[in-house]
Design a protein around this motif. Structure first.
Motif, short mmCIF file in Angstrom:
data_model
loop_
_atom_site.label_atom_id
_atom_site.label_comp_id
_atom_site.label_asym_id
_atom_site.label_seq_id
_atom_site.Cartn_x
_atom_site.Cartn_y
_atom_site.Cartn_z
N GLN A 145 0.80 -1.22 0.00
CA GLN A 145 0.00 0.00 0.00
C GLN A 145 0.84 1.28 0.00
N LYS A 146 2.04 1.22 0.53
CA LYS A 146 2.90 2.40 0.50
C LYS A 146 3.52 2.54 -0.89
N GLY A 147 3.02 3.48 -1.65
CA GLY A 147 3.57 3.72 -2.97
C GLY A 147 3.04 2.79 -4.04
N SER A 148 2.14 1.87 -3.67
CA SER A 148 1.55 0.93 -4.64
C SER A 148 2.62 0.17 -5.42
N VAL A 149 3.65 -0.30 -4.73
CA VAL A 149 4.72 -1.05 -5.37
C VAL A 149 4.35 -2.52 -5.41
N ARG A 150 4.53 -3.13 -6.56
CA ARG A 150 4.26 -4.56 -6.69
C ARG A 150 5.41 -5.34 -6.07
N THR A 151 5.08 -6.24 -5.14
CA THR A 151 6.10 -6.93 -4.36
C THR A 151 5.86 -8.44 -4.34
N LEU A 152 6.92 -9.17 -3.96
CA LEU A 152 6.85 -10.58 -3.63
C LEU A 152 7.41 -10.72 -2.23
N GLY A 153 6.63 -11.34 -1.33
CA GLY A 153 7.08 -11.48 0.04
C GLY A 153 7.01 -12.91 0.53
N ALA A 154 7.91 -13.26 1.45
CA ALA A 154 7.92 -14.57 2.10
C ALA A 154 7.51 -14.36 3.55
N VAL A 155 6.46 -15.10 3.98
CA VAL A 155 5.91 -14.92 5.32
C VAL A 155 5.94 -16.26 6.05
N ASP A 156 6.51 -16.27 7.26
CA ASP A 156 6.56 -17.48 8.07
C ASP A 156 5.14 -17.88 8.48
#
Length: 438
Positions: A144-155
């Motif tokens: 949501q900050k800056g509408s940057v497309r991301t890939l995240g790894a979540v435990d």
């Protein structure tokens, strides 16, 4: 019925198809001359079927279609959530709900856990931008900050973010549209295409990231990469491509080391030009693909091992997306109202199950629209049908354990996933969990 050492024939909803083991060249499909299925003659248990001696006379080991019938499921729980999920991904204990603006989590009792992530879905039309492997959720979305497309790894045990990277195009091409996330071989992959490309020159891509750090390892793109399969345990990737107006699609092996291309194979009428959910599968060292004819090929060489094909008098038969079991030993092929379980190694038939008349499996469309048409747990095959019903089918016998009908689901299919021994279902603002064993 199975008719010889080279292959066999069976009837699926009145359609005769040939199962053939290959030894170099591909055996021709057998004639479509068998009678329609007779539900009243179906035994209560289906024996395992293998090739039999003889010239085509019925065998006592012949699997007969088993009509699917089951009581309504009793959900473990149903809860109301704040926003409608557009994508789901689950472990055996937690389900992640990705909405347009954020990602939240529920535990196996339906209770909220962890701090919600400020990452939403890239688009409500894509439902394949999540994955789970080895205790970690992988989520591609918009921060949501800056509408940057991301890939995240979540435990998945703690809800803590392990790493986050941008998936904006490194060359600055704003047409980059991620459509699929897959995990295998120490890497997490993002596949997609470039929006606005003409159908005649559609360009797809694959980007590989290190599973521990998120550092990008390589990327490749081209008109021969649209629909990408990342096997969780295989040694190679499989990319499909094709154009709507052309009858022949193609599959292409990709070496995950550096993204280099290997063997390629034509697949008639497969329509692999769509980015998103994989329309091919991997089981027991084989890539399994095709709609006019299902072909199982060696992952390293592309050599055909067996195929499943309709007889010459049934030219319009189309097979759906192959669904592998979690151990890779079985592959399930939907054909209209029928589901056939095959031994992945040689294509021999284990059992066949059939839906009520005029009802078809969602996965039989072979288009991958609206979420998965079928998924597996360790001992259960879950599959949705055209009446917005989810079936839980015993993987060993083909008997249905339960069914769950939800008229509130979208016309293109369920929003659902499988984690551990349960199915997790989203219906507007209601989340429901159902045990595989009812």
């Amino acid at each position: 019925m199975l008719v010889g050492l080279a292959g066999g024939a069976l009837v699926l909803g009145g359609v005769a198809v040939a199962v053939a083991r290959s030894g170099g060249s591909s055996p021709e499909p057998l004639p479509a001359s068998l009678p329609s299925s007779n539900a009243s003659a179906i035994p209560s248990a289906i024996p395992s079927a293998g090739p039999t001696q003889g010239s085509g006379s019925p065998s006592s080991s012949e699997p007969r279609p088993l009509p699917l019938s089951a009581p309504d499921a009793t959900p473990a729980w149903s809860v109301t959530v704040d926003s409608v999920p557009t994508a789901l991904v689950a472990s055996d204990k937690v389900v992640a709900l990705v909405t347009e603006k954020s990602t939240s989590f529920l535990d196996s009792a339906g209770k909220p856990v962890f701090t919600p992530l400020k990452v939403g879905n890239l688009s409500s039309s894509f439902r394949a931008l999540t994955a789970f492997a080895d205790g970690v959720f992988y989520i591609a979305g918009v921060a949501q900050k800056g509408s940057v497309r991301t890939l995240g790894a979540v435990d998945a045990a703690t809800g803590k973010t392990k790493w986050v990277v941008s998936v904006e195009d490194s060359a600055g091409d704003i047409r980059n549209v991620p459509a699929y996330v897959g995990v295998g071989g120490g890497k997490v992959y993002v596949g997609g295409s470039y929006a606005g490309s003409l159908e005649s020159d559609m360009i797809g891509y694959i980007r590989a990231f290190d599973i521990a750090t998120g550092k990008e390892q390589w990327q490749t793109k081209g008109s021969d990469i649209n629909n990408v399969l990342v096997p969780p345990s295989g040694r190679y990737l499989l990319a499909g491509s094709g154009k709507v107006r052309e009858k022949t699609s193609q599959v292409l092996m990709i070496d995950p080391g550096k993204g280099t291309r290997g063997w390629k194979k034509s697949v008639p009428l497969a329509h692999y030009g769509q980015a998103g959910l994989p329309l091919t599968s991997y089981a027991d060292g084989l890539f399994i693909c095709g709609r006019e004819k299902v072909v199982a090929v060696d992952q390293a060489t592309g050599e055909e091992k067996w195929h499943l094909a309709a007889g010459p008098d049934q030219p319009d038969v189309r097979f759906g997306t192959p669904i592998p079991s979690t151990d890779g030993k079985t592959v399930y092929i939907p054909v209209g109202q029928d589901l056939v379980a095959l031994n992945a190694a040689d294509g021999s038939v284990k059992w066949m199950a059939v839906l009520p008349e005029h009802v078809t499996f969602t996965a039989s469309s072979g288009l991958g629209l609206g979420g998965p048409g079928a998924l597996c747990s360790a001992d259960t095959v879950f599959a949705t049908d055209s009446t917005k019903t989810l079936w839980a089918i015993d993987a060993a016998t083909g008997k249905a354990r339960w069914k769950y009908t939800d008229p509130g689901q979208p016309d293109v299919g369920f929003t659902w996933t499988v984690g551990g021994d349960r199915a997790w279902i989203s219906s507007n603002l209601t989340m429901t969990a159902i045990s595989a064993h009812g």
